[in-house]
Design a protein around this motif. Structure first.
Motif, short mmCIF file in Angstrom:
data_model
loop_
_atom_site.label_atom_id
_atom_site.label_comp_id
_atom_site.label_asym_id
_atom_site.label_seq_id
_atom_site.Cartn_x
_atom_site.Cartn_y
_atom_site.Cartn_z
N GLY A 197 18.07 -9.09 -4.65
CA GLY A 197 17.99 -7.70 -4.81
C GLY A 197 16.66 -7.04 -4.43
O GLY A 197 16.66 -6.07 -3.84
N LEU A 198 15.49 -7.88 -4.58
CA LEU A 198 14.38 -7.50 -4.22
C LEU A 198 14.33 -6.68 -2.71
O LEU A 198 13.86 -5.84 -2.33
N VAL A 199 14.94 -7.95 -1.88
CA VAL A 199 14.82 -7.71 -0.30
C VAL A 199 15.70 -6.53 -0.13
O VAL A 199 15.70 -5.77 0.89
N THR A 200 16.92 -6.53 -0.83
CA THR A 200 17.70 -5.43 -0.80
C THR A 200 17.34 -3.95 -0.74
O THR A 200 17.31 -2.96 0.14
N VAL A 201 16.48 -3.93 -2.07
CA VAL A 201 15.69 -2.69 -2.21
C VAL A 201 14.62 -2.43 -1.23
O VAL A 201 14.60 -1.09 -0.54
N LEU A 202 13.93 -3.50 -0.71
CA LEU A 202 12.92 -3.28 0.15
C LEU A 202 13.43 -2.83 1.65
O LEU A 202 12.90 -2.04 2.14
N ALA A 203 14.60 -3.32 1.94
CA ALA A 203 15.38 -3.23 3.25
C ALA A 203 15.78 -1.60 3.12
O ALA A 203 15.76 -0.98 4.19
N ALA A 204 16.30 -1.19 2.00
CA ALA A 204 17.01 0.10 2.31
C ALA A 204 15.67 1.14 2.13
O ALA A 204 15.66 2.09 2.76
N TRP A 205 14.69 0.68 1.51
CA TRP A 205 13.30 1.40 1.51
C TRP A 205 12.84 1.64 2.79
O TRP A 205 12.29 2.63 3.32
N ALA A 206 12.70 0.48 3.47
CA ALA A 206 12.16 0.40 4.87
C ALA A 206 12.82 1.30 5.64
O ALA A 206 12.43 1.94 6.84
N ALA A 207 14.24 0.97 5.74
CA ALA A 207 15.16 1.74 6.75
C ALA A 207 15.00 3.24 6.52
O ALA A 207 14.65 4.20 7.54
N ALA A 208 14.96 3.36 5.31
CA ALA A 208 14.51 4.86 4.84
C ALA A 208 13.12 5.72 5.55
O ALA A 208 13.09 6.98 5.89
N SER A 209 12.34 4.73 5.87
CA SER A 209 10.87 5.12 5.94
C SER A 209 10.70 4.88 7.37
O SER A 209 9.63 5.24 7.96
N GLY A 210 11.77 4.39 7.99
CA GLY A 210 11.65 4.13 9.65
C GLY A 210 10.76 3.09 10.07
O GLY A 210 10.32 2.95 10.91
N GLU A 211 10.78 2.02 8.81
CA GLU A 211 9.69 0.93 9.11
C GLU A 211 10.51 -0.41 8.97
O GLU A 211 10.74 -0.69 7.76
N PRO A 212 11.09 -1.08 10.30
CA PRO A 212 11.91 -2.02 10.09
C PRO A 212 10.98 -3.37 9.49
O PRO A 212 9.85 -3.48 9.47
N LEU A 213 11.81 -4.18 8.58
CA LEU A 213 11.24 -5.24 8.11
C LEU A 213 10.89 -6.38 8.96
O LEU A 213 9.85 -7.34 8.84
N ALA A 214 11.86 -6.59 10.10
CA ALA A 214 11.80 -8.10 10.78
C ALA A 214 10.22 -7.59 11.35
O ALA A 214 9.73 -6.81 12.02
N GLY A 215 9.65 -9.17 11.36
CA GLY A 215 8.50 -9.36 12.11
C GLY A 215 7.24 -9.16 11.16
O GLY A 215 6.09 -9.33 11.41
#
Ligand code: NAD
Length: 418
Positions: A197-215
């Motif tokens: 769930g932590l990574v689900t939240v992080l990914a949703a926040w990253a998508a909203a901020s336009g900052e992809p997680l990969a890499g």
């Protein structure tokens, strides 16, 4: 407090209360309302005598704080750790009330624990201690009253003992605890739920901020239930996990670590520090590592006024409860470090606990895909609500999360009639 890092003296209760009071002030609540939302409904302390295997008699202090049940039955984990005291449990119970409100599951908040070191107890002693704890507290527990769950130092087996002891008095009642073994009515996906769930939240926040997680790169403190599953989910999301640690030390590899191999090494050698694919790293050095994401997933109060200047990560994602003191939080925000707060980042576990409770009450079992997709949908919805409040009001994510949770709590408390 975490013995491996410098710590100021903010207790878990002071950390949770301080953020709650800020939200009440932001929302313009009067003193009486604020007091009503802050104070626990009930605080219980019991003594548990235990005959040790060597023939000596030991006495342990155990606690359960039921903070608020306006939104539903009290719900919260049980912690077995030498740092457990009333102050600790009181703060963790406040966090549970606010967490369940933020992700909108129909529970209140509680927390409990026993001041003990599970690593010094045999399996049989641990079982006896857990059964006697349940014996002492059974009147306060129940599917519509107060529901237990695993936390630091407890696991599915501890929940099984609680459920079994409770059944001796009330008959088969699996919904009295969540995080049980699957064979006793546990839910698929509960073990991974908080880390994933932590990574689900992080990914949703990253998508909203336009900052992809990969890499991106990440360091994870704590390699138990939350830390290990978070590390796995980070790697699946394309993040390079460059360091992990537990109470005995950690390991670092700039090219990235494989969580499955780390888990095998920890199980075989009881330490991560000797992992052959990395170099040893201490907990203070891990917190200061130059990486994109720092995930504290062990004890509270590990980022304090004393060590906050060392934090080099651009984003802190709180897997643990209350890992950052208010003074450290303010220093991070002032420096432009983004903090995804515990109320949101570590809420995956209580969401799947809610699903387990629902399945138990309905005598149903859901598929893993069903559990995962329902949990992700709730976490994504909660993340969007927090990000929207943060953007609209120009406030940090923690302030936004606390405001939303406190508003919902106040509404329920006054609707029920204080
Ligand atoms: P756990 O007992 O499974 O694992 C704890 C990990 O932290 C272990 O790897 C342990 O070695 C490590 N640790 C302990 N003391 C340490 C120290 N001084 N320095 C570094 N590492 C240390 O516990 P968990 O369930 O993973 O819980 C971890 C945190 O997450 C706690 O703050 C807990 O309240 C919070 N949390 C847990 C859940 C859950 O579903 N389990 C849900 C929400 C929040």
């Amino acid at each position: 407090m975490n013995g491996n890092v410098q710590a100021d003296d903010a207790t878990t209760s002071e950390i949770a209360t301080s953020f709650l009071l800020r939200a009440c002030a932001d929302l313009g609540y009067d003193d009486t309302t604020t007091r009503l939302l802050q104070l626990a409904d009930r605080e219980i302390r019991v003594e548990i005598p235990l005959w040790r295997a060597d023939g000596s008699l030991a006495v342990y202090h155990a606690y359960r704080v039921q903070h608020d049940d306006a939104r539903g039955p009290f719900k919260g984990g049980l912690r077995f750790h030498p740092s457990v005291d009333m102050e600790d449990v009181r703060g963790l119970a406040i966090l549970m009330t606010l967490k369940t409100a933020l992700v909108d599951v129909p529970f209140g908040g509680a927390k409990g624990g026993i001041n003990c070191d599970p690593s010094e107890l045999s399996r049989r002693e641990l079982e006896q201690l857990t059964r006697r704890f349940t014996e002492r507290l059974h009147r306060e527990l129940g599917p519509n009253r107060d529901i237990a769950a695993p936390d630091l130092g407890t696991d599915a087996q501890v929940m099984a003992w609680i459920t079994n002891e409770y059944a001796k008095i009330y008959g088969h009642t699996p919904a009295v605890a969540t995080g049980k073994p699957i064979a006793l009515g546990g839910s698929l996906g509960r073990d991974e739920a908080t880390g994933r769930g932590l990574v689900t939240v992080l990914a949703a926040w990253a998508a909203a901020s336009g900052e992809p997680l990969a890499g991106r790169t990440a360091a994870v403190q704590g390699f138990g239930n939350v830390g290990m599953h978070a590390a796995e989910a980070l790697v699946t999301a394309g993040v390079r996990v460059v360091a992990v640690s537990d109470h005995a030390g950690g390991t670092f590899a700039r090219d990235g670590l494989d969580p499955a191999s780390l888990g095998q090494h920890r199980d075989a050698h009881a330490t991560l520090a000797t992992f052959p694919g990395g170099e040893p790293i201490t907990n203070p050095d891990l917190l200061a590592l130059d990486c994109d994401l720092l995930v504290p997933a062990a004890l509270g109060g590990c980022i304090t006024e004393e060590n906050v200047a060392d934090v080099a990560a651009g984003t802190v994602v709180e897997g643990a409860n209350a890992p950052v003191t208010p003074a450290a939080h303010d220093a991070l925000v002032a420096r432009g470090v983004r903090v995804i707060p515990d109320l949101l980042a570590s809420a995956g576990g209580v969401i799947v606990s809610y699903f387990e409770w629902v399945q138990n009450l309905q005598r149903m079992s859901w598929t893993l895909d069903d559990v995962r997709s329902r949990a992700s949908a709730r976490l994504e919805r909660a993340t969007a609500t927090v990000v929207e409040r943060s953007d609209d009001r120009g406030i940090d994510l923690r302030r936004a999360a606390y405001q939303i949770a406190v508003e919902r709590l106040r509404e329920a408390v006054f609707a029920a009639g204080p």
